[in-house]
Structure formats: structure tokens, C-alpha cells
Design a protein around this motif. Structure first.
Motif, mmCIF file in Angstrom:
data_model
loop_
_atom_site.group_PDB
_atom_site.id
_atom_site.type_symbol
_atom_site.label_atom_id
_atom_site.label_comp_id
_atom_site.label_asym_id
_atom_site.label_seq_id
_atom_site.Cartn_x
_atom_site.Cartn_y
_atom_site.Cartn_z
ATOM 1 N N VAL A 49 0.838 -1.205 0.000
ATOM 2 C CA VAL A 49 0.000 0.000 0.000
ATOM 3 C C VAL A 49 0.872 1.254 0.000
ATOM 4 C CG1 VAL A 49 -1.613 1.350 1.387
ATOM 5 C CG2 VAL A 49 -2.012 -1.093 1.044
ATOM 6 N N GLY B 203 -7.289 2.354 -5.259
ATOM 7 C CA GLY B 203 -8.302 1.991 -4.272
ATOM 8 C C GLY B 203 -8.545 0.496 -4.210
ATOM 9 N N LEU B 204 -8.514 -0.161 -5.364
ATOM 10 C CA LEU B 204 -8.679 -1.622 -5.395
ATOM 11 C C LEU B 204 -7.550 -2.306 -4.622
ATOM 12 C CD1 LEU B 204 -9.783 -2.515 -9.047
ATOM 13 C CD2 LEU B 204 -11.115 -2.741 -6.945
ATOM 14 N N VAL C 157 -5.670 -1.010 -2.208
ATOM 15 C CA VAL C 157 -5.807 -0.725 -0.777
ATOM 16 C C VAL C 157 -6.950 -1.543 -0.178
ATOM 17 C CG1 VAL C 157 -6.330 1.041 0.931
ATOM 18 C CG2 VAL C 157 -4.819 1.579 -0.990
ATOM 19 N N PHE C 158 -8.105 -1.531 -0.845
ATOM 20 C CA PHE C 158 -9.262 -2.269 -0.346
ATOM 21 C C PHE C 158 -8.959 -3.759 -0.219
ATOM 22 C CE2 PHE C 158 -12.871 -4.973 -1.566
ATOM 23 C CZ PHE C 158 -13.717 -4.746 -0.489
ATOM 24 N N SER C 159 -8.382 -4.346 -1.253
ATOM 25 C CA SER C 159 -8.110 -5.780 -1.218
ATOM 26 C C SER C 159 -7.036 -6.118 -0.186
ATOM 27 C CB SER C 159 -7.689 -6.279 -2.606
ATOM 28 O OG SER C 159 -6.594 -5.533 -3.102
ATOM 29 N N SER C 160 -6.047 -5.250 -0.030
ATOM 30 C CA SER C 160 -4.993 -5.499 0.959
ATOM 31 C C SER C 160 -5.564 -5.500 2.372
ATOM 32 C CB SER C 160 -3.896 -4.441 0.838
ATOM 33 O OG SER C 160 -3.245 -4.511 -0.403
ATOM 34 N N VAL C 161 -6.372 -4.484 2.684
ATOM 35 C CA VAL C 161 -6.975 -4.401 4.014
ATOM 36 C C VAL C 161 -7.919 -5.582 4.247
ATOM 37 C CG1 VAL C 161 -8.501 -3.047 5.494
ATOM 38 C CG2 VAL C 161 -6.736 -1.897 4.146
ATOM 39 N N THR C 162 -8.717 -5.912 3.234
ATOM 40 C CA THR C 162 -9.666 -7.011 3.370
ATOM 41 C C THR C 162 -8.949 -8.340 3.599
ATOM 42 O OG1 THR C 162 -11.239 -5.864 1.930
ATOM 43 C CG2 THR C 162 -11.579 -8.216 2.265
ATOM 44 N N VAL D 13 -10.675 -11.871 -3.560
ATOM 45 C CA VAL D 13 -10.203 -10.514 -3.285
ATOM 46 C C VAL D 13 -8.814 -10.288 -3.872
ATOM 47 C CG1 VAL D 13 -9.465 -8.965 -1.432
ATOM 48 C CG2 VAL D 13 -11.653 -10.131 -1.265
#
Length: 234
Positions: free
Chosen positions: A7, A28-29, A31-36, A70
Motif C-alpha cells: 500500500v 483503491g482496489l 488498498v481495499f483488497s490489501s486491508v480485506t 479478493v
């Protein structure tokens, strides 16, 4: 830690790309997938079960499937950023080398991970147990090859930042970063081929041993050259 480093690198990359909605969406994809991914893996370990290949309950199977899906979003985001860097890059040449080589290695690592997933799922189906270790062949270290791929980006990014922010000229910064990129690529290729050959990391073939050592030495020499040139009296 791996997701966090990725990230950070994506945020750094955004500073060098044209400000377009689709580049922000791609970031954003990632970041979102990493956090998820991090949340799902942590939640499974908190529940006392394996994060991967665990299908003991419907909940475990659903989370396992979600983890796999994801990751596809993460790869999609990385590929879009790679295309954006190829089309228009507003940073220095050294940074561009770091971005192109580093982002290319991430999908390659995903390909290795997909092969690992297939082996792990087959082992679970055959034995009913989550594999403790996933090997390609007898001793091929799939985990090592899979782990090295995403982190060349951070290695090269830091080196490019140091080169472009220091006393090195433009050509010298490109030469040093290019040297490190070449060394990293050789190192990554050597450990990947060794893994697929079913060999342990410390027992590669003669050709891969030469490539491995050459890549490692070249990568390590790049920052030494950078610091030596920066310390040279003007």
C-alpha cells in the motif's frame, strides 16, 4: 506487513502518475483488497482455524473463497497501475524503472500463489488436512518465490527515492536503479525456476546458482555504488 508495504508503494506510485479517476480507482482496489485480506486472515487465526485451505465449516469455506477472489481485485489494480505507468509517467527515469519492474513482479508472484493454492486445495481434498508446507516437487520452496515477488517494488522504490533525492545526476540514478532492477529480476527468476524444478533454495542447478549469486551481488552493489558516488567530494 507485506500488504502494508504494498500500500505504501502504491501511494508513492500515485505521486508519479497523471491524476485520473481510473488510476485512483486502481489504487483503491489495491488498498481495499490489501486491508480485506489482512482482516480475513487475522479473523481466521483469531477463530483458531487456518486462513487458507480450511473448509471445515460453511463459514470457513466462504472466507477461503473470499480470500481467493479478493486477491484478483488486487492484481487487477496492479495491472491498471502498470498500464498507467507505461502510458504516462510524470516522475524521474529511475522511479519509472522501479515502478515498471516492481509492478510486473507482483502479478508474477500471484501466478506462483495460484499454483500454490491448487496444490494446497488438492492436498486438503485428498487428506482432509491443511498442508503445513507447500512444495513444488520434492523441495521447491513455493513460499519463498511467492514472497520475493511483491517486495522488489519497495526495494527499487526506496533506491530510486535515494538516488533522485541525493547528489547523483540523472544518468547515474538511472544506471544505479537499472542495475538493482536487473539484479532483482535475476534473483527472482532464479529462485522461481529453482522452486519449479523441485529443488531446495540452497541447492539450485549450476546455471540457477550462477544467476542467483549474480542477481544477489548486483542488487547489493547498486546501493553501494549510489552511496559511494554521493559521498564523493564535489
Amino acid at each position: 506487513m507485506s500488504f502494508g508495504l504494498l500500500v505504501w508503494a502504491v501511494v508513492w506510485i500515485l505521486r508519479h502518475l497523471a491524476d485520473r479517476w481510473w488510476t485512483r480507482a486502481a489504487a483503491g482496489l489495491v488498498v481495499f483488497s490489501s486491508v480485506t485480506e489482512a482482516v480475513l486472515i487475522t479473523a481466521q487465526r483469531w477463530r483458531g482455524t487456518a486462513s487458507h485451505f480450511s473448509q471445515a465449516t460453511d463459514t470457513d469455506a466462504a472466507i477461503r473463497g473470499l480470500i481467493g477472489n479478493v486477491v484478483l481485485l488486487l492484481v487487477l489494480g496492479v495491472v491498471v497501475l502498470l498500464v498507467a505507468a507505461l502510458v504516462r509517467f510524470e516522475g524521474g527515469a529511475a522511479s519509472r524503472i522501479a515502478v515498471l519492474v516492481g509492478l510486473t513482479a507482483v502479478p508474477a508472484a500471484r501466478g506462483i500463489g495460484q499454483r500454490m493454492a491448487a496444490i494446497g486445495e488438492q492436498t486438503f481434498d485428498d487428506t482432509g488436512h491443511v498442508p503445513y508446507e507447500i512444495l513444488f516437487g520434492a523441495e521447491g520452496s513455493a513460499e519463498l518465490a511467492h514472497a520475493v515477488g511483491p517486495h522488489g517494488l519497495q526495494l527499487l522504490a526506496v533506491l530510486a527515492i535515494l538516488c533522485e533525492a541525493g547528489r547523483l545526476g540523472g544518468r547515474a540514478a538511472v544506471a544505479v536503479t537499472g542495475m538493482a532492477a536487473l539484479g532483482y529480476s535475476a534473483f527472482f527468476a532464479a529462485i522461481t525456476v529453482t522452486a519449479y524444478d523441485g529443488r531446495a533454495p540452497l541447492h539450485p542447478s549450476a546455471a540457477m546458482a550462477v544467476l542467483l549469486v549474480a542477481g544477489l551481488l548486483t542488487t547489493a552493489a547498486a546501493p553501494c555504488v549510489a552511496f559511494a558516488r554521493a559521498a564523493r567530494p564535489t
